[in-house]
Design an enzyme around this catalytic site. Sequence first.
Site, PDB file in Angstrom:
ATOM      1  CG  ASP A  71     -56.562  40.776 -59.941  1.00  0.00           C
ATOM      2  OD1 ASP A  71     -57.374  40.159 -60.666  1.00  0.00           O
ATOM      3  OD2 ASP A  71     -56.229  41.956 -60.162  1.00  0.00           O
ATOM      4  CD  GLU A 135     -60.731  43.877 -63.770  1.00  0.00           C
ATOM      5  OE1 GLU A 135     -61.417  44.637 -64.465  1.00  0.00           O
ATOM      6  OE2 GLU A 135     -60.650  44.001 -62.533  1.00  0.00           O
TER       7      GLU A 135
HETATM    8 ZN   LIG Z   1     -63.747  42.781 -60.954  1.00  0.00          ZN
END
Ligand SMILES: [Zn+2]
Length: 375
Positions: A71, A135
């Site tokens: 992501d 994340e």
């Molecule tokens: Zn990162």
Amino acid sequence: MPELTAPSHAVELIRRASVTPDDCGCQDYLESVLTPLGFIRTPINIGSVTNSIYMRNGERSGCLAFAGHTDVVPTGPVEQWPHPPFAAIVEDNTLHGRGAQDMKGGIACWLAALERLITKNLPLSSIQLLITSDEEGESIDGTIRIVEALQRDDALPDAAIVGEPSSSAQVGDVIRRGRRGVVQVAAVFEGRQGHSAYPQDAVNAIHLAAPVLDRLTHIDWGEAMPGFPPTTCQITNIQAGTGAINVIPGTCSISLDIRYNPGIDFEGVQKHIFEACNNVDVILDIQHQAEAFSTPDGSFLNFVKAAIQRMTGIKTKRDTGGGTSDGRFLAAAGVPVIELGLTNSTIHQIGECVAVNELNILTDIYADIIQRFEV
Ligand SMILES: [Zn+2]
């Protein structure tokens, strides 16, 4: 003739507009590259989060993991980018696009290193890729869920490289071997509203908070672990008052952001907060957002430093600064963790980009690590 595989993997990944938590097909692309190399994908998808473990069949012992995320953060105003953020344009030996440094470029280098070694039939340690699409967001259903699955299957790796962009001026000059922990606190002081000319009939909530704030900013956190920044407590918000100058406020809300050195633990941090609030009427909401972690000096750290030195000649600085990272979830399970990746000069910025040459250097370093790793 230099290999060009890392840049082409990076281009493929950047073209998939995977803003958290949407993976946007990035992991299907990884699977398409890794399957011919003998890897099997185990999906651990939760809600809109795509998590995968990639392992070669039957491999268990002496295992090195690469942890990363597909992501990316949002682009911001697209018209301000020199090139469209998901077009992955290469110009003047620089690859432009969201995720170029953080961290599709790093994933691309690990893929290219594996391809190089496996297609040459070189012997290598067993490898896991632990990839999440959560994340940059809340990290609630990301790497932590992967680690839980590994623990259930008794398949935790012996060590892990996190491919976050750790480097500063050139690839390999800085690695991260730990991070401070994070505790966030919301506190509400309850007084009684009244007229400021009649303070005897009111309880000023700001006056209740003031001595506590003073104590919070003067806590002696004890001895810090060397090599890490000290514990810090920042008061980040204060809200009180009606806006009228003649009204004593009945409530005062504050928030604190505490970054703690691994020389103390969450219980220790909590104890200091309670002491600072002692004998004051306050409602506390204390959240342990991230555990501190520290990979000790020793064989894995020296091994990674030696690989960087062999491939680049650079003497690496070991760093523990910055915010937190997904490395904490692996470290909490007892896995030695080092963050090693590209430079971070444009991460999260408009116009994120990476030098193509950096991708090739990081591929060399990763290949050396993969080839030589043993427990
Ligand atoms: Zn990162």
